[in-house]
Write an enzyme that holds these catalytic residues in place. Structure first.
Site, mmCIF file in Angstrom:
data_model
loop_
_atom_site.group_PDB
_atom_site.id
_atom_site.type_symbol
_atom_site.label_atom_id
_atom_site.label_comp_id
_atom_site.label_asym_id
_atom_site.label_seq_id
_atom_site.Cartn_x
_atom_site.Cartn_y
_atom_site.Cartn_z
ATOM 1 N N LYS A 197 0.796 -1.232 0.000
ATOM 2 C CA LYS A 197 0.000 0.000 0.000
ATOM 3 C C LYS A 197 0.824 1.276 0.000
ATOM 4 O O LYS A 197 1.800 1.394 0.750
ATOM 5 C CB LYS A 197 -0.880 0.013 1.250
ATOM 6 C CG LYS A 197 -1.976 -1.009 1.202
ATOM 7 C CD LYS A 197 -2.813 -0.891 2.443
ATOM 8 C CE LYS A 197 -4.034 -1.782 2.360
ATOM 9 N NZ LYS A 197 -4.767 -1.751 3.618
ATOM 10 N N GLY A 353 9.799 -4.841 8.127
ATOM 11 C CA GLY A 353 8.743 -5.823 7.879
ATOM 12 C C GLY A 353 9.030 -6.877 6.829
ATOM 13 O O GLY A 353 9.974 -7.649 6.944
HETATM 14 P P1 AMP Z 1 4.213 -4.201 3.137
HETATM 15 O O1 AMP Z 1 3.904 -4.844 4.462
HETATM 16 O O2 AMP Z 1 3.499 -2.917 2.888
HETATM 17 O O3 AMP Z 1 5.698 -4.125 2.878
HETATM 18 O O4 AMP Z 1 3.604 -5.174 2.047
HETATM 19 C C1 AMP Z 1 4.074 -6.458 1.861
HETATM 20 C C2 AMP Z 1 3.055 -7.249 1.158
HETATM 21 O O5 AMP Z 1 2.820 -6.696 -0.113
HETATM 22 C C3 AMP Z 1 3.449 -8.683 0.911
HETATM 23 O O6 AMP Z 1 2.622 -9.497 1.661
HETATM 24 C C4 AMP Z 1 3.247 -8.880 -0.579
HETATM 25 O O7 AMP Z 1 2.593 -10.090 -0.884
HETATM 26 C C5 AMP Z 1 2.363 -7.714 -0.938
HETATM 27 N N1 AMP Z 1 2.472 -7.374 -2.355
HETATM 28 C C6 AMP Z 1 3.562 -7.045 -3.046
HETATM 29 N N2 AMP Z 1 3.276 -6.865 -4.343
HETATM 30 C C7 AMP Z 1 1.947 -7.093 -4.488
HETATM 31 C C8 AMP Z 1 1.050 -7.073 -5.585
HETATM 32 N N3 AMP Z 1 1.480 -6.784 -6.808
HETATM 33 N N4 AMP Z 1 -0.240 -7.369 -5.355
HETATM 34 C C9 AMP Z 1 -0.660 -7.665 -4.113
HETATM 35 N N5 AMP Z 1 0.128 -7.689 -3.041
HETATM 36 C C10 AMP Z 1 1.422 -7.406 -3.224
#
Ligand code: AMP
Length: 395
Positions: A197, A353
């Protein structure tokens, strides 16, 4: 910045806030001991000086005294990792604890019971902090994972030690690594932000725009930018209400001379599952019913070039849904690029994370310059905030 090297711990009792909040399985065995290993250098230095260590930590989120969250479960693991016997007392304040601390001799280690068995810990209660402070002569904070919390043992306790307080070697290294990226970096500086996000990374982006030359925006986050620019993203994850913000970020970046790189192609899947059908397509032309789940081959190549011309690299957030093997390729390729750049002399910091989970899972943890141990704490530092646990030592 006061560190362990500013003290000789001979015949001194160090009261050390460590982060032993480790995962346990249903037999109460430690399944990932990274955090215990990370505290070892601090403990060893104090013991080698001829001092003793009183270790305090939280474990999980207990409601009152709950045996499943007892630090008793990890005594054997700590003993094995540190390489000497660890005594345990089943409370963290009170007469019994004071007695155990008073009886501690040079070269010995005492582990206290879970601090969060008392709600005073997270409330930052001054009386509770004072009781803890009475147990030792020198306060050492080595818990980066909780440095962004003004809890009794991480922050409030420091006021009772005037001069006799310092950072442990883990916390000192965390601070130095982030400083090396944000303030004392060798150019060109690259930040790679991925993950799901935009909203969770917005303050980080805003803060680092003043510090970096290149910014790679990857992962799920990138689709909000692409849609805002008029691209077709199919079913890809997107925060519609953040499109304006995405355009504003791009404008700010341009004004500040930061080059922003967003994937040009993606692996698109017809389903959010490991065995979905996939195709490679341009990121701004994803067909309806398909969603972008990983960086495509052209993007991987472009990112490799940028990584390898950078001297300082910060990586936060995966480039795809790396938890699913089929969509881990972009994240793994980036790991290889950073590995290569690091071997060629770049400083690389991974933190916050999920990217930490990714570098561990794919075997890059010892190939980058530093992997941060604190998720939330690291993000807050990248956001430019000062952390109460760090401030309390500096005061
Ligand atoms: P964050 O905690 O914000 O670093 O997000 C990490 C998460 O983002 C992981 O669980 C990934 O699976 C997810 N993620 C990365 N790329 C994508 C994507 N293209 N679509 C959906 N989820 C994603």
């Amino acid at each position: 910045m006061k560190t362990l090297n500013d003290f000789n711990f001979k015949d001194k009792k160090a009261i050390i806030r460590v982060d032993f909040n480790v995962p346990l399985n249903d037999k109460f065995e430690v399944t990932d001991a990274t955090r215990i290993q990370a505290a070892k250098p601090t403990i060893i230095k104090i013991l080698e000086d001829g001092g003793s260590c009183i270790l305090m930590s939280h474990l999980g989120r207990p409601k009152g005294k709950q045996d499943e969250f007892s630090l008793r479960h990890i005594v054997d693991e700590v003993t094995e990792i540190i390489g000497c016997n660890v005594k345990f007392v089943d409370d963290c304040v009170g007469e019994k604890v004071e007695q155990a601390a008073a009886n501690l001799e040079s070269g010995e280690i005492l582990l206290l019971e879970n601090l969060r068995f008392y709600e005073e810990e997270t409330k930052g209660d001054v009386t509770f902090a004072e009781k803890l402070s009475k147990l030792g002569d020198i306060y050492v904070n080595d818990a980066f994972g909780t440095a962004h919390r003004a809890h009794a043992s991480t922050t409030i306790i420091a006021q009772f030690f005037e001069e006799n307080k310092c950072f442990g070697s883990l916390l000192a290294r965390e601070i130095e690594s982030i400083d090396k990226v944000l303030n004392n970096s060798e150019k060109p500086v690259l930040a790679i932000l991925g993950g799901a996000k935009v909203s969770s990374k917005i303050t980080v982006i805003e803060n680092i725009l003043d510090k970096v030359d290149h910014l790679i925006i990857g992962g799920g986050m990138s689709f909000t930018f692409i849609k805002a620019q008029g691209g077709k993203i199919g079913n890809s994850i997107c925060e519609d209400d953040k499109q304006e913000l995405a355009l504003e970020i791009l404008k700010q970046a341009e004004a500040k001379g930061v080059q922003v790189h967003i994937p040009v192609d993606v692996i698109a899947a017809d389903n959010f599952s490991n065995d979905a059908n996939t195709q490679i397509c341009d990121i701004n032309a994803i067909p309806d019913g398909w969603e972008g789940v990983d960086a495509g081959p052209k993007s991987q190549e472009i990112f490799d070039g940028i990584v390898n011309q950078s001297k300082t690299i910060l990586w936060n957030g995966p480039l795809g849904v790396f938890e699913m093997e089929s969509f881990a390729g972009g994240t793994i390729a980036l790991g290889h690029s950073i590995d290569k750049a690091t071997k060629n002399g770049a400083f690389s910091l991974v933190g916050g994370g999920d990217s930490v989970a990714a570098v561990k899972q794919f075997g890059f943890a010892d190939k980058v310059s530093y992997v941060s141990t604190g998720g939330g704490a690291m993000l807050e530092m990248l956001e430019g905030k000062s952390l109460p646990g760090i401030e309390a030592i500096l005061k």
